[in-house]
Design an enzyme around this catalytic site. Sequence first.
Site, mmCIF file in Angstrom:
data_model
loop_
_atom_site.group_PDB
_atom_site.id
_atom_site.type_symbol
_atom_site.label_atom_id
_atom_site.label_comp_id
_atom_site.label_asym_id
_atom_site.label_seq_id
_atom_site.Cartn_x
_atom_site.Cartn_y
_atom_site.Cartn_z
ATOM 1 N N HIS A 118 -3.926 -7.576 -43.516
ATOM 2 C CA HIS A 118 -4.198 -8.639 -44.482
ATOM 3 C C HIS A 118 -3.021 -8.717 -45.443
ATOM 4 O O HIS A 118 -2.317 -7.724 -45.674
ATOM 5 C CB HIS A 118 -5.473 -8.347 -45.264
ATOM 6 C CG HIS A 118 -6.718 -8.492 -44.455
ATOM 7 N ND1 HIS A 118 -7.965 -8.588 -45.036
ATOM 8 C CD2 HIS A 118 -6.933 -8.561 -43.119
ATOM 9 C CE1 HIS A 118 -8.888 -8.705 -44.097
ATOM 10 N NE2 HIS A 118 -8.285 -8.680 -42.919
ATOM 11 N N GLU A 128 -2.794 -8.659 -48.632
ATOM 12 C CA GLU A 128 -2.824 -7.680 -49.712
ATOM 13 C C GLU A 128 -2.346 -6.315 -49.242
ATOM 14 O O GLU A 128 -1.561 -5.641 -49.917
ATOM 15 C CB GLU A 128 -4.240 -7.532 -50.291
ATOM 16 C CG GLU A 128 -4.846 -8.813 -50.816
ATOM 17 C CD GLU A 128 -5.692 -9.556 -49.776
ATOM 18 O OE1 GLU A 128 -5.224 -9.748 -48.633
ATOM 19 O OE2 GLU A 128 -6.808 -9.950 -50.116
ATOM 20 N N CYS A 168 -11.174 -8.943 -49.675
ATOM 21 C CA CYS A 168 -12.347 -8.397 -48.988
ATOM 22 C C CYS A 168 -12.557 -6.945 -49.431
ATOM 23 O O CYS A 168 -11.792 -6.413 -50.234
ATOM 24 C CB CYS A 168 -12.132 -8.470 -47.475
ATOM 25 S SG CYS A 168 -10.831 -7.353 -46.869
ATOM 26 N N CYS A 192 -9.439 -4.649 -48.661
ATOM 27 C CA CYS A 192 -8.316 -4.899 -49.556
ATOM 28 C C CYS A 192 -8.633 -4.476 -50.986
ATOM 29 O O CYS A 192 -7.777 -3.939 -51.688
ATOM 30 C CB CYS A 192 -7.913 -6.366 -49.493
ATOM 31 S SG CYS A 192 -7.236 -6.825 -47.882
#
Length: 145
Positions: A49, A51, A79, A82
């Site tokens: 992801h 992040e 999420c 993260c």
Amino acid sequence: MNYMELAFEQAKKAYEMGEVPVGAVVVKDMKVISLAHNLTETQNDPTAHAEIVAIRRACEVLGTPRLTGCDLYVTLEPCAMCTGAIINARIRGLYIGAMDKKAGCCGSVKDLVTKQYFNHKTDVYYGLMEDECSRILTEFFKERR
């Protein structure tokens, strides 16, 4: 260009690659430390992801697993995975574009950052470039359906 605009530029790069258009920027002392966007499809990695990629790169640049004094700008509410990385990295401030009503863990579905569940508290700021950040996601998923 402000930091959320840089994150949004990263989201556009992800969009062009066929990745979910999320971008992230890590900043320390008003200096950009890392830029990233989603790479889950490209790298066949569910943890890639924006992040996580941005945090990993920032840790490499700074030579430490703790990003104390750093801020993270991200175009979509993080999420659970993260959010955990943000807490463990000791990110000082989290700046969010669009909220994620399906998987967000910074206030939408759950709120893991502002509650005192953990030994680190991150300050969270919402709604930066919210319309643009929401629109690119809506367009992306509309094209995929």
